[in-house]
Design an enzyme around this catalytic site. Structure first.
Site, PDB file in Angstrom:
ATOM      1  N   TYR A  62      -5.927  -5.396   3.061  1.00 42.29           N
ATOM      2  CA  TYR A  62      -5.179  -5.187   1.823  1.00 42.29           C
ATOM      3  C   TYR A  62      -3.667  -5.224   2.031  1.00 42.29           C
ATOM      4  CZ  TYR A  62      -9.849  -3.793   0.346  1.00 42.29           C
ATOM      5  OH  TYR A  62     -11.213  -3.784   0.093  1.00 42.29           O
ATOM      6  N   ARG A  68       0.794  -1.227   0.000  1.00 41.72           N
ATOM      7  CA  ARG A  68       0.000   0.000   0.000  1.00 41.72           C
ATOM      8  C   ARG A  68       0.836   1.292   0.000  1.00 41.72           C
ATOM      9  NH1 ARG A  68      -3.400   1.474   3.072  1.00 41.72           N
ATOM     10  NH2 ARG A  68      -5.019   2.019   1.569  1.00 41.72           N
ATOM     11  N   TYR A  83      -0.119   3.276  -3.187  1.00 42.30           N
ATOM     12  CA  TYR A  83      -1.077   4.382  -2.971  1.00 42.30           C
ATOM     13  C   TYR A  83      -0.518   5.502  -2.107  1.00 42.30           C
ATOM     14  CZ  TYR A  83      -4.130   0.262  -3.691  1.00 42.30           C
ATOM     15  OH  TYR A  83      -4.705  -0.891  -4.138  1.00 42.30           O
ATOM     16  N   CYS A 102      14.156  -4.950  -3.532  1.00 47.07           N
ATOM     17  CA  CYS A 102      15.082  -4.238  -4.409  1.00 47.07           C
ATOM     18  C   CYS A 102      14.346  -3.235  -5.272  1.00 47.07           C
ATOM     19  CB  CYS A 102      15.829  -5.234  -5.267  1.00 47.07           C
ATOM     20  SG  CYS A 102      16.859  -6.271  -4.233  1.00 47.07           S
TER      21      CYS A 102
HETATM   22  N1  LLP Z   1     -17.547  -4.124  -2.579  1.00 49.49           N
HETATM   23  C1  LLP Z   1     -16.965  -3.943  -3.756  1.00 49.49           C
HETATM   24  C2  LLP Z   1     -17.729  -4.172  -4.978  1.00 49.49           C
HETATM   25  C3  LLP Z   1     -15.624  -3.524  -3.835  1.00 49.49           C
HETATM   26  O1  LLP Z   1     -15.049  -3.336  -5.011  1.00 49.49           O
HETATM   27  C4  LLP Z   1     -14.905  -3.313  -2.627  1.00 49.49           C
HETATM   28  C5  LLP Z   1     -13.502  -2.900  -2.661  1.00 49.49           C
HETATM   29  C6  LLP Z   1     -15.556  -3.529  -1.402  1.00 49.49           C
HETATM   30  C7  LLP Z   1     -16.889  -3.929  -1.407  1.00 49.49           C
HETATM   31  C8  LLP Z   1     -14.877  -3.338  -0.072  1.00 49.49           C
HETATM   32  O2  LLP Z   1     -14.498  -2.021   0.103  1.00 49.49           O
HETATM   33  P1  LLP Z   1     -13.859  -1.557   1.500  1.00 49.49           P
HETATM   34  O3  LLP Z   1     -14.960  -1.629   2.562  1.00 49.49           O
HETATM   35  O4  LLP Z   1     -12.751  -2.478   1.820  1.00 49.49           O
HETATM   36  O5  LLP Z   1     -13.409  -0.171   1.251  1.00 49.49           O
HETATM   37  N2  LLP Z   1      -6.525  -2.251  -2.498  1.00 49.49           N
HETATM   38  C9  LLP Z   1      -7.094  -0.966  -2.137  1.00 49.49           C
HETATM   39  C10 LLP Z   1      -8.584  -1.068  -1.889  1.00 49.49           C
HETATM   40  C11 LLP Z   1      -9.341  -1.616  -3.088  1.00 49.49           C
HETATM   41  C12 LLP Z   1     -10.809  -1.749  -2.819  1.00 49.49           C
HETATM   42  C13 LLP Z   1     -11.464  -2.486  -3.927  1.00 49.49           C
HETATM   43  N3  LLP Z   1     -12.849  -2.745  -3.745  1.00 49.49           N
HETATM   44  C14 LLP Z   1      -6.388  -0.443  -0.899  1.00 49.49           C
HETATM   45  O6  LLP Z   1      -5.498  -1.118  -0.380  1.00 49.49           O
HETATM   46  O7  LLP Z   1      -6.665   0.648  -0.435  1.00 49.49           O
END
Ligand code: LLP
Length: 443
Positions: free
Chosen positions: A393, A333, A337, A364
């Site tokens: 994540y 992350r 990001y 690396c």
């Molecule tokens: N539902 C759908 C359709 C989604 O695409 C996602 C997340 C969630 C629920 C859950 O969202 P949350 O409550 O976790 O915000 N890798 C990124 C985050 C990508 C989120 C993708 N979709 C990070 O590390 O910030």
């Protein structure tokens, strides 16, 4: 409004013990590092259950709520078993996630399968294991799923994923609800999809949207619900179609640093339920069942990652770097990001910060910096660094970059620690490699 667990940086059980070390779940983090090695993902069961309880309490005034956990944030059998035992269903996006929650004993009727390019094999697995809903994302999938349903002589229960066109102020890579999105049907395409479904083996129950991740605003949920309910009312009027489910996705933010001020679960629930009542009245529809699928806000605060400090480098007239034994392969992350994290040294959590250092990863790549400019008490080689809020994540996006073994994960609770994901071994790393016979003579 009461506070909720997503508003804390540290797990709810985090404290300093008699040895002067940081502990979580009654387990001394320095001892955990010694016993299991580092890097080590630690998940606090009490925090995980406390978040689940927050969500259940916050929505308790509305009967028709289906709480699901977005597995993509962290998917393992043990964490799935804990979450399932709290009565939650699961939002899954791959055969791997379907299989994991199934093996963990999830009630498959509470599982919803999402994704913008589900394969035939994944859809077949979902049908075979009886997932409760498939959220259909596009026209290609509609006809594919219909063919599969027909061939199995089944009716498949679906939602339609739509893009409601809401911008939310979060990192641009994780916005999904705006109009130019790879996910879901545009609002103008819903009717064509509904007409297709009318003459198919698919049973449409409602609409699904997800507007982004790490969201701190609350109004976006009200806007989203207004659009979803407006569409239910419109489809009823146009097609006499009674849809009674809306899935409003996930997205609630968490507190990575002191400057992050996410709303509480209670505040979000209040906005969602008030918005729902307002929209129900405005469009004259019956109260629908609402699905929620938060990921990050369920698992993030429960997780911490332990690292051991190793080499250091003072750049003349510049930064002081300390390297840990992990980095971008176990937590992508910061490099992906520019995410920020809070950390302390677990073996001297109460010592006053005396200097600013930058925590570098071991991989690396110059961009492999875990935490830039953090104030810590005199860091020394061998210290155990505890990075907070790494439950979401981190493990789920981990890689074997540089051919490094993925860390182990332990679940802690009531002074007990259990391995829930084993550390990869060197043999694990080569276990999928194959040397073709014609090359073997050279080895
Ligand atoms: N539902 C759908 C359709 C989604 O695409 C996602 C997340 C969630 C629920 C859950 O969202 P949350 O409550 O976790 O915000 N890798 C990124 C985050 C990508 C989120 C993708 N979709 C990070 O590390 O910030």
């Amino acid at each position: 409004m009461p506070n909720s667990t997503n508003q804390f940086i540290r797990p709810v059980t985090c404290t300093v013990n008699n040895q002067g070390n940081l502990e979580v779940g009654g387990c001394d983090l320095v001892e955990l590092a010694q016993k299991y090695g580092t890097p080590l993902y630690v998940v606090d069961e009490a925090t995980l259950r406390s978040v689940c309880m927050d969500y259940k309490c916050a929505f308790s005034s509305y009967e028709k709520v289906n709480m699901m956990y977005a597995s993509k944030a962290l998917c393992s059998m043990a964490t799935s078993a804990v979450i399932a035992s709290e009565g939650f269903g699961f939002d899954v996006v791959s055969a791997g996630e379907i299989y994991t929650v199934y093996k963990a004993g999830a009630d498959m009727s509470k599982v919803l399968f999402n994704g913008n390019n589900k394969s035939v094999d994944e859809l077949l697995l979902a049908l075979e294991l009886g997932v409760g809903r498939i959220s259909v994302d596009n026209f290609f999938e509609l006809s594919l799923l219909n063919e599969l349903a027909k061939s199995k002589n089944k009716t498949v229960d679906i939602l339609l994923r739509i893009t409601p066109g809401i911008e939310c102020h979060t990192h641009e890579y994780i916005q999904t609800g705006h109009l130019d999105s790879k996910f879901g049907f545009d609002l103008t395409q819903i009717d064509e999809a509904v007409e297709y479904i009318q003459d198919s083996n698919l049973k449409l129950h409602g609409l699904h949207a997800h507007i982004g991740s790490q969201i701190f605003e609350t109004k976006v949920y009200e806007d989203e619900i207004d659009i979803l309910i407006r569409e239910l009312a419109r489809l009823d009027e146009k097609y006499s179609l009674k849809l009674d489910e809306i899935n409003i996705g996930g997205g609630l933010g968490v507190k990575y640093t002191d400057s992050d001020l996410p709303p509480s679960t209670y505040e979000i629930a209040d906005v969602i339920l008030k918005g729902l009542n307002k929209a129900i009245e405005k469009y004259g529809v019956d109260a629908p069942t609402i699905f929620l699928e938060p990921g990050r806000s369920i698992i993030s605060t429960a997780g911490v990652t332990l690292y051991t400090l190793g080499s250091s480098k003072q750049v003349p007239n510049g930064r002081k770097y300390f390297a840990v034994d992990g980095g971008m392969a176990d937590n992508a992350r910061p490099s992906m990001y520019q995410a920020q994290y809070t950390a302390v040294i677990a073996n001297k959590p109460e010592e006053k910060a005396s200097q600013t250092v930058t925590i570098a990863g071991r991989f690396c790549e110059s961009g492999d910096i875990l935490i830039k400019d953090i104030s810590l008490p005199e860091p020394e080689e061998g210290d155990v660094l505890c990075v907070f809020n790494t439950g979401a994540y981190n493990y789920s996006m981990a890689s074997n970059y540089n051919r490094v073994e993925k860390p182990a994960m332990v679940l802690v609770n009531n002074s007990q620690s259990d391995i829930i994901v084993k550390r990869e071994s060197l043999d694990d790393l080569i276990s999928h490699d194959v040397i073709p016979d014609r090359l073997k003579t050279n080895v």
